[in-house]
Design a protein around this motif. Sequence first.
Motif, PDB file in Angstrom:
ATOM      1  N   PRO A   1       0.798  -1.235   0.000  1.00 47.27           N
ATOM      2  CA  PRO A   1       0.000   0.000   0.000  1.00 47.27           C
ATOM      3  C   PRO A   1       0.824   1.276   0.000  1.00 47.27           C
ATOM      4  N   THR A   2       1.962   1.277   0.691  1.00 49.11           N
ATOM      5  CA  THR A   2       2.777   2.499   0.766  1.00 49.11           C
ATOM      6  C   THR A   2       3.361   2.859  -0.594  1.00 49.11           C
ATOM      7  N   LEU A   3       3.788   1.862  -1.365  1.00 51.12           N
ATOM      8  CA  LEU A   3       4.317   2.140  -2.695  1.00 51.12           C
ATOM      9  C   LEU A   3       3.207   2.601  -3.643  1.00 51.12           C
ATOM     10  N   VAL A   4       2.026   2.018  -3.511  1.00 47.26           N
ATOM     11  CA  VAL A   4       0.888   2.480  -4.317  1.00 47.26           C
ATOM     12  C   VAL A   4       0.571   3.928  -3.970  1.00 47.26           C
ATOM     13  N   PHE A   5       0.599   4.239  -2.683  1.00 47.63           N
ATOM     14  CA  PHE A   5       0.341   5.608  -2.228  1.00 47.63           C
ATOM     15  C   PHE A   5       1.356   6.577  -2.811  1.00 47.63           C
ATOM     16  N   PHE A   6       2.631   6.159  -2.877  1.00 46.63           N
ATOM     17  CA  PHE A   6       3.660   7.013  -3.471  1.00 46.63           C
ATOM     18  C   PHE A   6       3.394   7.253  -4.954  1.00 46.63           C
ATOM     19  N   LEU A   7       2.973   6.201  -5.659  1.00 45.07           N
ATOM     20  CA  LEU A   7       2.654   6.360  -7.085  1.00 45.07           C
ATOM     21  C   LEU A   7       1.515   7.354  -7.280  1.00 45.07           C
ATOM     22  N   LEU A   8       0.554   7.363  -6.348  1.00 37.12           N
ATOM     23  CA  LEU A   8      -0.568   8.290  -6.428  1.00 37.12           C
ATOM     24  C   LEU A   8      -0.148   9.741  -6.212  1.00 37.12           C
ATOM     25  N   LYS A   9       0.969   9.950  -5.537  1.00 40.39           N
ATOM     26  CA  LYS A   9       1.399  11.307  -5.183  1.00 40.39           C
ATOM     27  C   LYS A   9       2.637  11.780  -5.931  1.00 40.39           C
ATOM     28  N   MET A  10       3.228  10.953  -6.792  1.00 40.50           N
ATOM     29  CA  MET A  10       4.527  11.279  -7.371  1.00 40.50           C
ATOM     30  C   MET A  10       4.481  12.448  -8.351  1.00 40.50           C
ATOM     31  N   ASP A  11       3.287  12.777  -8.862  1.00 41.94           N
ATOM     32  CA  ASP A  11       3.207  13.896  -9.799  1.00 41.94           C
ATOM     33  C   ASP A  11       3.587  15.219  -9.147  1.00 41.94           C
ATOM     34  N   GLN A  12       3.481  15.289  -7.821  1.00 45.15           N
ATOM     35  CA  GLN A  12       3.828  16.527  -7.125  1.00 45.15           C
ATOM     36  C   GLN A  12       5.315  16.853  -7.255  1.00 45.15           C
ATOM     37  N   ILE A  13       6.117  15.843  -7.440  1.00 42.13           N
ATOM     38  CA  ILE A  13       7.559  16.047  -7.680  1.00 42.13           C
ATOM     39  C   ILE A  13       7.819  16.272  -9.169  1.00 42.13           C
ATOM     40  N   LEU A  14       7.212  15.458 -10.010  1.00 35.46           N
ATOM     41  CA  LEU A  14       7.471  15.547 -11.448  1.00 35.46           C
ATOM     42  C   LEU A  14       7.049  16.888 -12.039  1.00 35.46           C
ATOM     43  N   LYS A  15       5.953  17.454 -11.533  1.00 35.04           N
ATOM     44  CA  LYS A  15       5.464  18.726 -12.068  1.00 35.04           C
ATOM     45  C   LYS A  15       6.416  19.886 -11.808  1.00 35.04           C
ATOM     46  N   CYS A  16       7.318  19.731 -10.853  1.00 37.09           N
ATOM     47  CA  CYS A  16       8.267  20.809 -10.549  1.00 37.09           C
ATOM     48  C   CYS A  16       9.135  21.145 -11.761  1.00 37.09           C
ATOM     49  N   PHE A  17       9.509  20.128 -12.537  1.00 37.15           N
ATOM     50  CA  PHE A  17      10.359  20.362 -13.706  1.00 37.15           C
ATOM     51  C   PHE A  17       9.610  21.187 -14.761  1.00 37.15           C
ATOM     52  N   VAL A  18       8.332  20.904 -14.928  1.00 36.21           N
ATOM     53  CA  VAL A  18       7.517  21.685 -15.851  1.00 36.21           C
ATOM     54  C   VAL A  18       7.353  23.103 -15.331  1.00 36.21           C
ATOM     55  N   ALA A  19       7.128  23.232 -14.026  1.00 37.69           N
ATOM     56  CA  ALA A  19       6.888  24.546 -13.420  1.00 37.69           C
ATOM     57  C   ALA A  19       8.086  25.472 -13.596  1.00 37.69           C
ATOM     58  N   VAL A  20       9.293  24.947 -13.403  1.00 33.83           N
ATOM     59  CA  VAL A  20      10.499  25.767 -13.548  1.00 33.83           C
ATOM     60  C   VAL A  20      10.574  26.355 -14.949  1.00 33.83           C
ATOM     61  N   PHE A  21      10.333  25.528 -15.939  1.00 32.22           N
ATOM     62  CA  PHE A  21      10.431  25.995 -17.330  1.00 32.22           C
ATOM     63  C   PHE A  21       9.325  26.988 -17.663  1.00 32.22           C
ATOM     64  N   GLU A  22       8.082  26.632 -17.328  1.00 31.77           N
ATOM     65  CA  GLU A  22       6.945  27.438 -17.755  1.00 31.77           C
ATOM     66  C   GLU A  22       6.905  28.799 -17.069  1.00 31.77           C
ATOM     67  N   VAL A  23       7.113  28.819 -15.764  1.00 31.81           N
ATOM     68  CA  VAL A  23       6.949  30.081 -15.045  1.00 31.81           C
ATOM     69  C   VAL A  23       8.024  31.091 -15.440  1.00 31.81           C
ATOM     70  N   ASN A  24       9.201  30.605 -15.826  1.00 30.61           N
ATOM     71  CA  ASN A  24      10.280  31.513 -16.210  1.00 30.61           C
ATOM     72  C   ASN A  24      10.288  31.844 -17.699  1.00 30.61           C
ATOM     73  N   SER A  25       9.317  31.311 -18.442  1.00 33.09           N
ATOM     74  CA  SER A  25       9.214  31.647 -19.859  1.00 33.09           C
ATOM     75  C   SER A  25       8.398  32.926 -20.083  1.00 33.09           C
ATOM     76  N   TYR A  26       7.521  33.223 -19.127  1.00 29.77           N
ATOM     77  CA  TYR A  26       6.635  34.409 -19.176  1.00 29.77           C
ATOM     78  C   TYR A  26       5.693  34.391 -20.377  1.00 29.77           C
ATOM     79  N   ARG A  27       5.465  33.194 -20.936  1.00 34.36           N
ATOM     80  CA  ARG A  27       4.480  33.077 -22.008  1.00 34.36           C
ATOM     81  C   ARG A  27       3.058  33.159 -21.469  1.00 34.36           C
ATOM     82  N   TRP A  28       2.937  33.083 -20.154  1.00 32.34           N
ATOM     83  CA  TRP A  28       1.626  33.023 -19.515  1.00 32.34           C
ATOM     84  C   TRP A  28       1.007  34.402 -19.264  1.00 32.34           C
ATOM     85  N   VAL A  29       1.726  35.478 -19.549  1.00 31.06           N
ATOM     86  CA  VAL A  29       1.206  36.822 -19.278  1.00 31.06           C
ATOM     87  C   VAL A  29       0.102  37.157 -20.277  1.00 31.06           C
ATOM     88  N   ARG A  30      -1.130  37.281 -19.800  1.00 30.11           N
ATOM     89  CA  ARG A  30      -2.276  37.567 -20.658  1.00 30.11           C
ATOM     90  C   ARG A  30      -3.126  38.667 -20.014  1.00 30.11           C
TER      91      ARG A  30
END
Length: 462
Positions: free
Chosen positions: A419-448
């Motif tokens: 169960p603990t490993l399944v629980f980790f798989l359910l929550k792992m996107d919180q770490i993976l999304k950080c790589f996307v966040a670094v790129f996107e937020v510093n691109s400033y393409r989001w200013v609308r």
Amino acid sequence: MSLLTRDRKFYREFFSLVFFIAFQNLIVYAVNLADNVMLGNFYEPAMIGATQANRVQFLLQMVVNGVGEGVVVLSSQYWGRRETQPIRRITAIGMRFSLSIGLLFMAVAMLFPEWIMGMLCGDETEVIRQGVEYLRIISLTYIFFSINTCMLAAHRSVENVSVGLITSSLALVTNISLNAILIFGNLGAPRMGVKGAAIATLCARMVETLAIFIYTYRDKKLGMRLRHFLLRSRELSHDFVKAATPIILSGASWGIAMFIQGSVLGRLGQAAMGANSVADSLFSIASVVAYGASSAAAVFTGKTVGMGDRNKLKEYVKTMQVLFLMIGVVSGVALFLSREAILSLYGDKLSPETQALAREFMGVLSITLMGTAYQVACLTGIVRGGGHTKFVFYNDLIFMWCIVLPLSLLGAFVWNLPPTLVFFLLKMDQILKCFVAVFEVNSYRWVRKLTRDNGQTEVAAP
């Protein structure tokens, strides 16, 4: 450019927003924790049944929060120009959406409680029975929750955040007091268990709604009156739908995914459901500053975009990213260190297996919370607050539906992972999304820019 701005006004205003929003969230989640602890001390299946039933509340929360964030994203840019007349129209539009959604969820939960709990709890008959009793009553709170969420979003968009703190405090006192009386049968009241917890929450929501409207009527900044809820504007309705639809869809997608996650845990047994109930309650408390920073970032970013100062915006964005990282580390450590203290509140009412799994689940969350604090604040705070509301929706679709859910379903039912490993798989996107966040937020393409130059000219319809 330095990573940290020297603008003292920024720190004063930003941390003021963070404090009030985080403290309001702390009070809201303290209500949930109180429910959880009291029901856990009463009867473990009652605690689990209420937690699983609240998956419906979470789905509603994500959808209605999408409406509220749409109000914030659009209104905060008008607030940057100090135009309040369009904000009142936007609030009225958001309220109509919120009421419709709340009524729909209430109807479904009242008509099909057995079916809903069966999906969430597998073959755990007693947990299903307790959850059905809770869901039938708690569904009445959905309409009040929807109203409150929209109104607090409107106040937050004009940096009027004390209202949430005050009204949530009243709800907390009401809920805990009635919990103690109705769950355990104190002061001559009947011993109602899970039904008592639901009635206490219903009363707390009603008190909160009344307090919000009293505060709104007395407030001069937003200037809302009952007649303003009838205001209509074709142009602003179009703008709201355009800005809010991706947020609402993102929230709905996330809420449905969390519902499925709850169903996955429900089929791992009562101990896994109980451990998740305890861990999620503590996580909600530990993450209030992170989510408060996200909400504050959305307001601050939207206001700065509305002002049109791009250089100042970049200076603030770099500073906020550093603050998000610091908040994540402190919150994660605090969550890890508080595990035993929280478990001790349940005494010996939880089974040893539930306690062991809860301890492991909280260890996983203490790591993923560090990622949550950064990526949520960057994506749902800065990027969404800056006007690019579609990006978060697409990002969540990819991570949740293409990575997290497939892997967790395989882990639970094909690979038969613990169960603990399944629980980790359910929550792992919180770490993976950080790589996307670094790129996107510093691109400033989001200013609308979402505001209209003729925002004051829309005509109200009766």
